[in-house]
Design a protein around this motif. Structure first.
Motif, PDB file in Angstrom:
ATOM      1  N   GLU A  20      63.863  68.051  70.508  1.00  0.00           N
ATOM      2  CA  GLU A  20      64.944  68.837  71.115  1.00  0.00           C
ATOM      3  C   GLU A  20      64.382  69.872  72.077  1.00  0.00           C
ATOM      4  O   GLU A  20      64.919  70.099  73.166  1.00  0.00           O
ATOM      5  CB  GLU A  20      65.763  69.518  70.015  1.00  0.00           C
ATOM      6  CG  GLU A  20      66.949  70.316  70.537  1.00  0.00           C
ATOM      7  CD  GLU A  20      67.724  71.013  69.434  1.00  0.00           C
ATOM      8  OE1 GLU A  20      68.502  71.930  69.751  1.00  0.00           O
ATOM      9  OE2 GLU A  20      67.535  70.647  68.245  1.00  0.00           O
ATOM     10  N   ALA A  21      63.283  70.517  71.674  1.00  0.00           N
ATOM     11  CA  ALA A  21      62.640  71.504  72.539  1.00  0.00           C
ATOM     12  C   ALA A  21      62.106  70.849  73.806  1.00  0.00           C
ATOM     13  O   ALA A  21      62.224  71.395  74.906  1.00  0.00           O
ATOM     14  CB  ALA A  21      61.508  72.207  71.787  1.00  0.00           C
ATOM     15  N   ALA A  22      61.533  69.651  73.657  1.00  0.00           N
ATOM     16  CA  ALA A  22      60.997  68.929  74.817  1.00  0.00           C
ATOM     17  C   ALA A  22      62.097  68.579  75.803  1.00  0.00           C
ATOM     18  O   ALA A  22      61.916  68.655  77.018  1.00  0.00           O
ATOM     19  CB  ALA A  22      60.277  67.662  74.351  1.00  0.00           C
ATOM     20  N   GLU A  23      63.259  68.214  75.306  1.00  0.00           N
ATOM     21  CA  GLU A  23      64.382  67.862  76.163  1.00  0.00           C
ATOM     22  C   GLU A  23      64.859  69.068  76.971  1.00  0.00           C
ATOM     23  O   GLU A  23      65.255  68.946  78.133  1.00  0.00           O
ATOM     24  CB  GLU A  23      65.536  67.321  75.309  1.00  0.00           C
ATOM     25  CG  GLU A  23      66.826  67.043  76.061  1.00  0.00           C
ATOM     26  CD  GLU A  23      66.693  65.925  77.074  1.00  0.00           C
ATOM     27  OE1 GLU A  23      67.465  65.921  78.051  1.00  0.00           O
ATOM     28  OE2 GLU A  23      65.816  65.054  76.912  1.00  0.00           O
ATOM     29  N   ALA A  24      64.793  70.249  76.361  1.00  0.00           N
ATOM     30  CA  ALA A  24      65.300  71.461  77.021  1.00  0.00           C
ATOM     31  C   ALA A  24      64.254  72.164  77.864  1.00  0.00           C
ATOM     32  O   ALA A  24      64.593  73.012  78.684  1.00  0.00           O
ATOM     33  CB  ALA A  24      65.839  72.435  75.958  1.00  0.00           C
ATOM     34  N   ALA A  25      62.968  71.822  77.678  1.00  0.00           N
ATOM     35  CA  ALA A  25      61.895  72.525  78.370  1.00  0.00           C
ATOM     36  C   ALA A  25      61.807  72.109  79.828  1.00  0.00           C
ATOM     37  O   ALA A  25      62.392  71.110  80.253  1.00  0.00           O
ATOM     38  CB  ALA A  25      60.561  72.274  77.671  1.00  0.00           C
ATOM     39  N   ASP A  26      61.033  72.890  80.610  1.00  0.00           N
ATOM     40  CA  ASP A  26      60.852  72.594  82.018  1.00  0.00           C
ATOM     41  C   ASP A  26      60.063  71.304  82.190  1.00  0.00           C
ATOM     42  O   ASP A  26      59.173  70.982  81.400  1.00  0.00           O
ATOM     43  CB  ASP A  26      60.102  73.749  82.696  1.00  0.00           C
ATOM     44  CG  ASP A  26      60.157  73.645  84.200  1.00  0.00           C
ATOM     45  OD1 ASP A  26      61.050  74.268  84.787  1.00  0.00           O
ATOM     46  OD2 ASP A  26      59.310  72.942  84.777  1.00  0.00           O
ATOM     47  N   ASP A  27      60.371  70.573  83.273  1.00  0.00           N
ATOM     48  CA  ASP A  27      59.736  69.283  83.503  1.00  0.00           C
ATOM     49  C   ASP A  27      58.266  69.392  83.867  1.00  0.00           C
ATOM     50  O   ASP A  27      57.555  68.390  83.874  1.00  0.00           O
ATOM     51  CB  ASP A  27      60.467  68.527  84.610  1.00  0.00           C
ATOM     52  CG  ASP A  27      61.872  68.137  84.185  1.00  0.00           C
ATOM     53  OD1 ASP A  27      62.012  67.603  83.082  1.00  0.00           O
ATOM     54  OD2 ASP A  27      62.809  68.386  84.940  1.00  0.00           O
ATOM     55  N   ASP A  28      57.786  70.580  84.200  1.00  0.00           N
ATOM     56  CA  ASP A  28      56.372  70.739  84.523  1.00  0.00           C
ATOM     57  C   ASP A  28      55.483  70.647  83.286  1.00  0.00           C
ATOM     58  O   ASP A  28      54.265  70.582  83.403  1.00  0.00           O
ATOM     59  CB  ASP A  28      56.132  72.092  85.199  1.00  0.00           C
ATOM     60  CG  ASP A  28      56.628  72.091  86.630  1.00  0.00           C
ATOM     61  OD1 ASP A  28      56.835  70.997  87.169  1.00  0.00           O
ATOM     62  OD2 ASP A  28      56.808  73.176  87.201  1.00  0.00           O
ATOM     63  N   VAL A  29      56.088  70.679  82.123  1.00  0.00           N
ATOM     64  CA  VAL A  29      55.334  70.639  80.872  1.00  0.00           C
ATOM     65  C   VAL A  29      55.440  69.245  80.255  1.00  0.00           C
ATOM     66  O   VAL A  29      56.540  68.723  80.069  1.00  0.00           O
ATOM     67  CB  VAL A  29      55.854  71.698  79.876  1.00  0.00           C
ATOM     68  CG1 VAL A  29      55.068  71.647  78.581  1.00  0.00           C
ATOM     69  CG2 VAL A  29      55.780  73.090  80.492  1.00  0.00           C
ATOM     70  N   ALA A  30      54.289  68.635  79.938  1.00  0.00           N
ATOM     71  CA  ALA A  30      54.266  67.316  79.298  1.00  0.00           C
ATOM     72  C   ALA A  30      54.292  67.483  77.783  1.00  0.00           C
ATOM     73  O   ALA A  30      53.629  68.376  77.233  1.00  0.00           O
ATOM     74  CB  ALA A  30      53.018  66.556  79.711  1.00  0.00           C
ATOM     75  N   PHE A  31      55.056  66.644  77.104  1.00  0.00           N
ATOM     76  CA  PHE A  31      55.165  66.699  75.649  1.00  0.00           C
ATOM     77  C   PHE A  31      54.721  65.370  75.049  1.00  0.00           C
ATOM     78  O   PHE A  31      55.086  64.300  75.546  1.00  0.00           O
ATOM     79  CB  PHE A  31      56.607  66.986  75.222  1.00  0.00           C
ATOM     80  CG  PHE A  31      57.011  68.427  75.346  1.00  0.00           C
ATOM     81  CD1 PHE A  31      57.059  69.254  74.231  1.00  0.00           C
ATOM     82  CD2 PHE A  31      57.335  68.967  76.583  1.00  0.00           C
ATOM     83  CE1 PHE A  31      57.431  70.584  74.343  1.00  0.00           C
ATOM     84  CE2 PHE A  31      57.713  70.294  76.710  1.00  0.00           C
ATOM     85  CZ  PHE A  31      57.758  71.106  75.586  1.00  0.00           C
ATOM     86  N   GLY A  32      53.951  65.454  73.983  1.00  0.00           N
ATOM     87  CA  GLY A  32      53.544  64.271  73.247  1.00  0.00           C
ATOM     88  C   GLY A  32      53.603  64.541  71.753  1.00  0.00           C
ATOM     89  O   GLY A  32      53.532  65.695  71.321  1.00  0.00           O
ATOM     90  N   MET A  33      53.740  63.473  70.969  1.00  0.00           N
ATOM     91  CA  MET A  33      53.839  63.623  69.520  1.00  0.00           C
ATOM     92  C   MET A  33      52.993  62.543  68.844  1.00  0.00           C
ATOM     93  O   MET A  33      52.921  61.410  69.329  1.00  0.00           O
ATOM     94  CB  MET A  33      55.298  63.499  69.068  1.00  0.00           C
ATOM     95  CG  MET A  33      55.523  63.840  67.589  1.00  0.00           C
ATOM     96  SD  MET A  33      57.218  63.421  67.031  1.00  0.00           S
ATOM     97  CE  MET A  33      58.227  64.363  68.180  1.00  0.00           C
ATOM     98  N   THR A  34      52.350  62.916  67.737  1.00  0.00           N
ATOM     99  CA  THR A  34      51.520  61.951  67.029  1.00  0.00           C
ATOM    100  C   THR A  34      51.567  62.178  65.524  1.00  0.00           C
ATOM    101  O   THR A  34      51.849  63.285  65.060  1.00  0.00           O
ATOM    102  CB  THR A  34      50.055  62.036  67.508  1.00  0.00           C
ATOM    103  OG1 THR A  34      49.311  60.982  66.900  1.00  0.00           O
ATOM    104  CG2 THR A  34      49.433  63.378  67.125  1.00  0.00           C
ATOM    105  N   SER A  35      51.279  61.106  64.795  1.00  0.00           N
ATOM    106  CA  SER A  35      51.120  61.200  63.342  1.00  0.00           C
ATOM    107  C   SER A  35      49.817  60.512  62.923  1.00  0.00           C
ATOM    108  O   SER A  35      49.592  60.269  61.733  1.00  0.00           O
ATOM    109  CB  SER A  35      52.316  60.536  62.640  1.00  0.00           C
ATOM    110  OG  SER A  35      52.432  59.181  63.035  1.00  0.00           O
ATOM    111  N   GLU A  36      48.955  60.205  63.908  1.00  0.00           N
ATOM    112  CA  GLU A  36      47.731  59.451  63.659  1.00  0.00           C
ATOM    113  C   GLU A  36      46.599  60.336  63.141  1.00  0.00           C
ATOM    114  O   GLU A  36      46.344  61.415  63.681  1.00  0.00           O
ATOM    115  CB  GLU A  36      47.285  58.749  64.946  1.00  0.00           C
ATOM    116  CG  GLU A  36      48.296  57.781  65.541  1.00  0.00           C
ATOM    117  CD  GLU A  36      48.519  56.589  64.634  1.00  0.00           C
ATOM    118  OE1 GLU A  36      47.569  56.190  63.922  1.00  0.00           O
ATOM    119  OE2 GLU A  36      49.648  56.054  64.630  1.00  0.00           O
ATOM    120  N   ASP A  37      45.895  59.860  62.106  1.00  0.00           N
ATOM    121  CA  ASP A  37      44.771  60.610  61.531  1.00  0.00           C
ATOM    122  C   ASP A  37      43.687  60.882  62.573  1.00  0.00           C
ATOM    123  O   ASP A  37      43.083  61.964  62.587  1.00  0.00           O
ATOM    124  CB  ASP A  37      44.156  59.829  60.359  1.00  0.00           C
ATOM    125  CG  ASP A  37      45.068  59.785  59.144  1.00  0.00           C
ATOM    126  OD1 ASP A  37      45.954  60.662  59.057  1.00  0.00           O
ATOM    127  OD2 ASP A  37      44.912  58.890  58.294  1.00  0.00           O
TER     128      ASP A  37
END
Length: 501
Positions: A176-193
Motif C-alpha cells: 500500500e505504501a509503495a502504491e502511494a509513494a513517489d515514482d522516483d522510488v523503487a520498491f521490492g519485496m522478498t521472503s528468500e533466505d
C-alpha cells in the motif's frame, strides 16, 4: 413537445452504464455535473484543471491531447479529461486546486479514491511514460540476490521489504505504501533466505538503500510495520539527503522534492568564504534534529542561478550568511520566516533554535517589501508595496482592484495601457481604488499569486475577502466587474447553469 422528447432521451442515455460525455481531441470535457459519472465510467482517469488564459495551460494543451489520443487508441484503460477551473470553481475548490495547470490521477472509479498529483514533464511522452508506470505493479518480487543488487544499483533510492510471509498484514501495508509513494522510488519485496543473509537481516523489516549520506537506512518502527502511513513517513524522511544543495549542476534531490516537503529551511552562504565548510557542517548537524519534518537546503550565493531565488525572497548577498524558512502548505503561496536578527551567527545551536521557534508557532511571517514611493497615490493607478498593502487594499470603506504583475511578463505589459485607462476612469471615485503591485519584489498576507497578471478585487466592507477576476481583459469587462462589486461573474455562472438545464 420537443423539450419533453429531449428530456426523455437524456433519461435513456443516463440510465445506461454512463452518461454521454463530450470530448475534444480525445480529452473528456468534465464539469461538476458529469464529474462523478466520469469517475465511475473510467476507473483510471487523469484530469487537468486549467484556466483558458493560463499560458502554461495553452502550451500543454496540444501535448495533452496527443497523449489522450494515444491512450484512447491503445484501449489502455486510462483516459484523460480536463476541467475549466475558472468556470467550474466549486469543483476545482473541492479538489484543492490552487494553481494552473493542476493534474491529478483518479483511480478506483469513485470520489472516495485519493487522487494522485501528476508532477512530471509537460510533453506527451512524459505523460504517457508516467501513466504506463502507474499501470504496472508497484512492488517487484525479489527472488534472487543478483536481482535485488541490480535494483539497488539502478536506482537513486530503493526500498526493500523483508517479509517471511508475503501475505501478511505487514506485506500488505508495504504494498500500500509503495502504491502511494513517489515514482522516483523503487520498491521490492522478498521472503528468500539468501536475500536476508546478503543484506544482514535477521528478522522482518524494511531497508531504504540510497546513493548518498550513509547509504542505507533501516525502518526502526518494528511495531508499525503494518502501518502504510508509518512506512511512507519513513521513506519521506530518508529518501533525500540531510542537506539538499542547489547549484548550477544536478541537485542532490529532484526539484519536486522541494514541493513534497512543506517546510524548508535555507542557508544562504558564500561558497568562497573561508568558514563555508564550518557553516555547512553546523547546518548538517541541525538537519539531523528535524529529519523528516523540515527539508534543509543549502544555497551558495555565488552561484548565478541562485540569484533569482534571492531576488524572489528580497535577500541581498551582502546580508549573507543568513537563514530563511519557507512554508508551502498552501499551493502557489510561499510564506517566509526569518530570524529576528539577520546577523545571527550560524551555529548548530542557532539553527536548531530558529527551527524550534517555527515548529512551536512562535515566529511571525516575514513579507518582503520595497519602500513606499513618495508618489504612490499621485497617479490614477495607485502603487502598492508590501508595507502599504494592508492599509490600502483592506480599507473597509473602499473597493480596491489590484493588478499583481511581474515586470518581465509580456501579458502584464500588454494589459498596462488598459489598466491605466481603468485608473483614469475611477480616479475621482472615493469608494474605488485601482492599483498595481510588483509581486516579484513585494508580498502580502492576503495575496496568493500563481500566474501573471493576477487581478484581485478586495471589496469594501468584507474584511479581507478576495475575489479573483477571470473575465475578459477589456476596459468594459473591468468596469462591469467593479460596478457589480464582483458579483457579475457569479450571476453569469448561475445563468449558464440554468441554460444547461
Amino acid at each position: 413537445m420537443f423539450l419533453k422528447l429531449l428530456f426523455l432521451c437524456a433519461l435513456i442515455v443516463t440510465s445506461g452504464r454512463s452518461a454521454l460525455i463530450a470530448e475534444e481531441e480525445g480529452v473528456l470535457v468534465l464539469k461538476k455535473s458529469n464529474f462523478d459519472e466520469a469517475l465511475r465510467a473510467h476507473p483510471n482517469l487523469l484530469v487537468e484543471f486549467y484556466a483558458p488564459w493560463c499560458g502554461h495551460c495553452k502550451a500543454l494543451a496540444p501535448e495533452y491531447a496527443r497523449a489522450a489520443g494515444v491512450l484512447k487508441a491503445e484501449r489502455s484503460g486510462f483516459r484523460l479529461g480536463k476541467v475549466d477551473a475558472s468556470a467550474e470553481t466549486e469543483l476545482a475548490k473541492e479538489h484543492g486546486v490552487e494553481g494552473y495547470p493542476t493534474i491529478k490521477l483518479f483511480r478506483g472509479g469513485g470520489k472516495k479514491s485519493s487522487p494522485r498529483e501528476y508532477s512530471y514533464g509537460r510533453r506527451a511522452e512524459d505523460i504517457l511514460e508516467w501513466i504506463r508506470r502507474r499501470s504496472g505493479l508497484s512492488v517487484d518480487a525479489l527472488t534472487e540476490v543478483v536481482q535485488a543488487e541490480r535494483m539497488i544499483a539502478d536506482n537513486e533510492v530503493a526500498v526493500v521489504g523483508f517479509f517471511r510471509d508475503a501475505r501478511s498484514d505487514r506485506a500488505a501495508a508495504f504494498a500500500e505504501a509503495a502504491e502511494a509513494a513517489d515514482d522516483d522510488v523503487a520498491f521490492g519485496m522478498t521472503s528468500e533466505d539468501a536475500l536476508y543473509s546478503r543484506f544482514q537481516m535477521t528478522e522482518d523489516g524494511v531497508v531504504l538503500f540510497k546513493k548518498f549520506d550513509e547509504g542505507r537506512s533501516a525502518f526502526d518502527g518494528r511495531g508499525e510495520l503494518s502501518s502504510a502511513a508509518a512506512l511512507l513517513a519513513f521513506v519521506k524522511a530518508n529518501r533525500f539527503p540531510l542537506v539538499v544543495t542547489l547549484n548550477d549542476g544536478p541537485t542532490d534531490a529532484p526539484p519536486k522534492a522541494l514541493r513534497e516537503f512543506k517546510d524548508h529551511v535555507l542557508l544562504f552562504a558564500s561558497g568562497t568564504a573561508p568558514d563555508f565548510q564550518d557553516k555547512v557542517a553546523a547546518f548538517r548537524k541541525a538537519a539531523e534534529v528535524f529529519r523528516g519534518r523540515i527539508l534543509f537546503v543549502l544555497m551558495d550565493v555565488d552561484v548565478e542561478t541562485n540569484q533569482h531565488i534571492m531576488e524572489f525572497m528580497g535577500l541581498e548577498k551582502e546580508r549573507c550568511p543568513t537563514l530563511r524558512l519557507l512554508n508551502l502548505e498552501v499551493e502557489a503561496k510561499v510564506t517566509q520566516f526569518k530570524p529576528d536578527d539577520d546577523e545571527t551567527i550560524i551555529t548548530t545551536e542557532s539553527i536548531v533554535h530558529f527551527c524550534t521557534l517555527y515548529v512551536q508557532g512562535k515566529l511571525e511571517p516575514h513579507f518582503k517589501s520595497q519602500e513606499v514611493p513618495d508618489d504612490w497615490d499621485k497617479n490614477p493607478v495607485r502603487v502598492l508595496v508590501g508595507k502599504n498593502f494592508k492599509e490600502v487594499a483592506l480599507d473597509p470603506t473602499k473597493s480596491v482592484f489590484v493588478k499583481m504583475y511581474a515586470p518581465w511578463c509580456g501579458y502584464c505589459k500588454r494589459l498596462a495601457p488598459v489598466w491605466e485607462q481603468l485608473g483614469e476612469r475611477y480616479k475621482d471615485r472615493q469608494d474605488v481604488v485601482v492599483a498595481k503591485m510588483d509581486v516579484t519584489a513585494n508580498a502580502a498576507e492576503h495575496v496568493h499569486v500563481h500566474s501573471f497578471p493576477a487581478l484581485k478585487l478586495f471589496p469594501a466592507g468584507d474584511g479581507g475577502k478576495v475575489i479573483d477576476y477571470t473575465g475578459e481583459r477589456t476596459l468594459e469587462g473591468f468596469v462591469r466587474f467593479l460596478e457589480s462589486g464582483g458579483r457579475e461573474e457569479e450571476e453569469e455562472e448561475e445563468e449558464d447553469a440554468r441554460d444547461e438545464l
